[in-house]
Scaffold this motif. Structure first.
Motif, PDB file in Angstrom:
ATOM      1  N   SER A  70       5.622  -6.192  -0.233  1.00  0.00           N
ATOM      2  CA  SER A  70       5.616  -6.461   1.190  1.00  0.00           C
ATOM      3  C   SER A  70       4.480  -5.998   1.850  1.00  0.00           C
ATOM      4  O   SER A  70       4.075  -6.763   2.892  1.00  0.00           O
ATOM      5  N   SER A  71       3.590  -5.081   1.180  1.00  0.00           N
ATOM      6  CA  SER A  71       2.388  -4.537   1.961  1.00  0.00           C
ATOM      7  C   SER A  71       1.363  -5.793   1.774  1.00  0.00           C
ATOM      8  O   SER A  71       0.524  -5.938   2.529  1.00  0.00           O
ATOM      9  N   TRP A  72       1.789  -6.578   0.655  1.00  0.00           N
ATOM     10  CA  TRP A  72       0.564  -7.756   0.715  1.00  0.00           C
ATOM     11  C   TRP A  72       1.052  -9.049   1.091  1.00  0.00           C
ATOM     12  O   TRP A  72       0.206  -9.890   1.269  1.00  0.00           O
ATOM     13  N   HIS A  91      -5.276  -4.002  -9.199  1.00  0.00           N
ATOM     14  CA  HIS A  91      -4.269  -3.019  -8.909  1.00  0.00           C
ATOM     15  C   HIS A  91      -3.182  -3.183 -10.137  1.00  0.00           C
ATOM     16  O   HIS A  91      -2.489  -3.945 -10.046  1.00  0.00           O
ATOM     17  N   ASP A 139       4.352  -3.496  -4.852  1.00  0.00           N
ATOM     18  CA  ASP A 139       4.893  -3.381  -3.551  1.00  0.00           C
ATOM     19  C   ASP A 139       4.421  -4.809  -2.861  1.00  0.00           C
ATOM     20  O   ASP A 139       3.424  -4.705  -2.265  1.00  0.00           O
ATOM     21  N   ASP A 154       3.775  -9.375   3.524  1.00  0.00           N
ATOM     22  CA  ASP A 154       4.761  -9.530   4.793  1.00  0.00           C
ATOM     23  C   ASP A 154       3.945 -10.397   5.933  1.00  0.00           C
ATOM     24  O   ASP A 154       4.473 -10.970   6.839  1.00  0.00           O
TER      25      ASP A 154
END
Ligand code: FES
Length: 328
Positions: free
Chosen positions: A188-190, A175, A186, A192
């Motif tokens: 937090s999306s990975w 990515h 990002d 959290d």
């Protein structure tokens, strides 16, 4: 990736030739290094780095980012540090970019590995900029072992991000997030939701490492492993007064006053300990602790390793107790 810097080179260096130099992104070159006699170089594992001892007298540490199964050549990737743009070739990276060419000889020390890839079925690799270099061989290894993995790779802009062509072959696992196109990673999306089955490896600038460490606070111990470009900021030493260090094998005892390092005190007693960065980031001066409690001030050990206190990096670490006994 470069960690720390010094003008004092490590004692055990091997002379190698620069056999290739390539511009692989904006301000990033790779060097291929081989022995002049085309002999074998020491084996290494993903996460390892070498000392590069430059003809201008500077020593820098760079991660190995080539093929670990190629016994006869090393590859390192070197970012032109911002200061070198102003200072020209008087810096390590400026010298490499402007004055080092195929056919030139340099010294190398190591390799050493403070950033081991531990076995796992699933990995998340997070790279910021030139922090991709130690992760490249890890990705090759994880892929070879059939592990599941993803790479989040952030950079200022696409042109500044090295090795995108090599990474493209991995398809959707990679990515690529140039900041000028997509903003910051990002995280937090990975991160959290803690995932006990995932090992997270991160290398990049301090801001990224701090953000990843904060995001992984609720993850299981040892889920996250990081490698820093430069020394972490430290609080004041625990022990503000002089302390004694007994060198058990040598039979000497030295007093370490607040203005000198343990490394310097030991050196003044005639005991040679190899050192390189002198900032607690490269691992060269690792020393076994036999008694006493070290005040760890390096950027290498994790919390558990600090708690055990079995070793210390004597270029920066000091003592919590009035007396330390070292295996020197
Ligand atoms: Fe690099 Fe001590 S000399 S950690």
């Amino acid at each position: 990736m470069v960690r720390g810097a010094s003008t004092a080179g490590p004692a055990n260096t091997v002379t190698v030739s620069v056999t290739a130099k390539a511009l692989v992104a904006e301000d990033v070159v790779t060097l291929t290094l081989e022995r002049p006699d085309e002999g074998r170089l020491p084996d290494w594992t993903p996460g390892s780095h070498i000392d590069l001892v430059l003809p201008n007298g500077l020593t820098r540490q760079y991660s190995l980012c080539g093929d670990r199964w190629d016994a006869r050549s090393y590859r390192v990737g070197i970012l032109r540090e911002p200061a070198s743009r102003r200072g020209g070739s008087g810096s390590g990276s400026g010298y490499v970019h402007d004055e080092l060419w195929p056919g030139d000889r340099v010294g190398i020390g190591g390799p050493r590995n403070n950033f081991h890839l531990v076995p796992s079925e699933t990995y998340l690799f997070i790279a910021g900029g030139i922090g991709i270099t130690p992760l490249l061989p890890m990705i090759h290894q994880a892929d070879l072992m059939g592990a599941q993995w993803n790479l989040l790779y952030g950079g200022r802009r696409r042109m500044s991000m090295a090795f995108l062509d090599e990474l493209a072959g991995y398809g959707e696992c990679v990515h690529v997030v140039p900041q000028d196109e997509f903003g910051l990673l990002d995280l937090s999306s990975w991160l959290d939701a803690p995932r006990p089955d995932v090992k997270v490896y991160c290398c990049g600038p301090a801001g990224l490492l701090d953000a990843v460490e904060a995001a992984c606070r609720t993850w299981p111990p040892h889920a996250l492993r990081t490698e820093r470009f430069a020394a972490r900021e430290q609080d004041a030493p625990v022990h503000g007064a002089p302390f004694d260090v007994e060198l058990r094998r040598s039979g000497a005892t030295v007093t370490v006053t607040p203005d000198i390092s343990v490394l310097d005190a030991v050196g003044a007693a005639g005991i040679e300990v190899f050192s390189s960065c002198r900032q607690g980031v490269c691992g060269t001066c690792e020393t076994t602790v036999l008694e006493g409690r070290p005040d760890h001030r390096d950027s290498i050990l994790d919390a558990d390793e600090r708690a055990v206190g079995a070793c210390m990096f004597i270029c920066v670490s000091r003592s919590c107790t009035d007396r330390l006994v070292l295996d020197l």
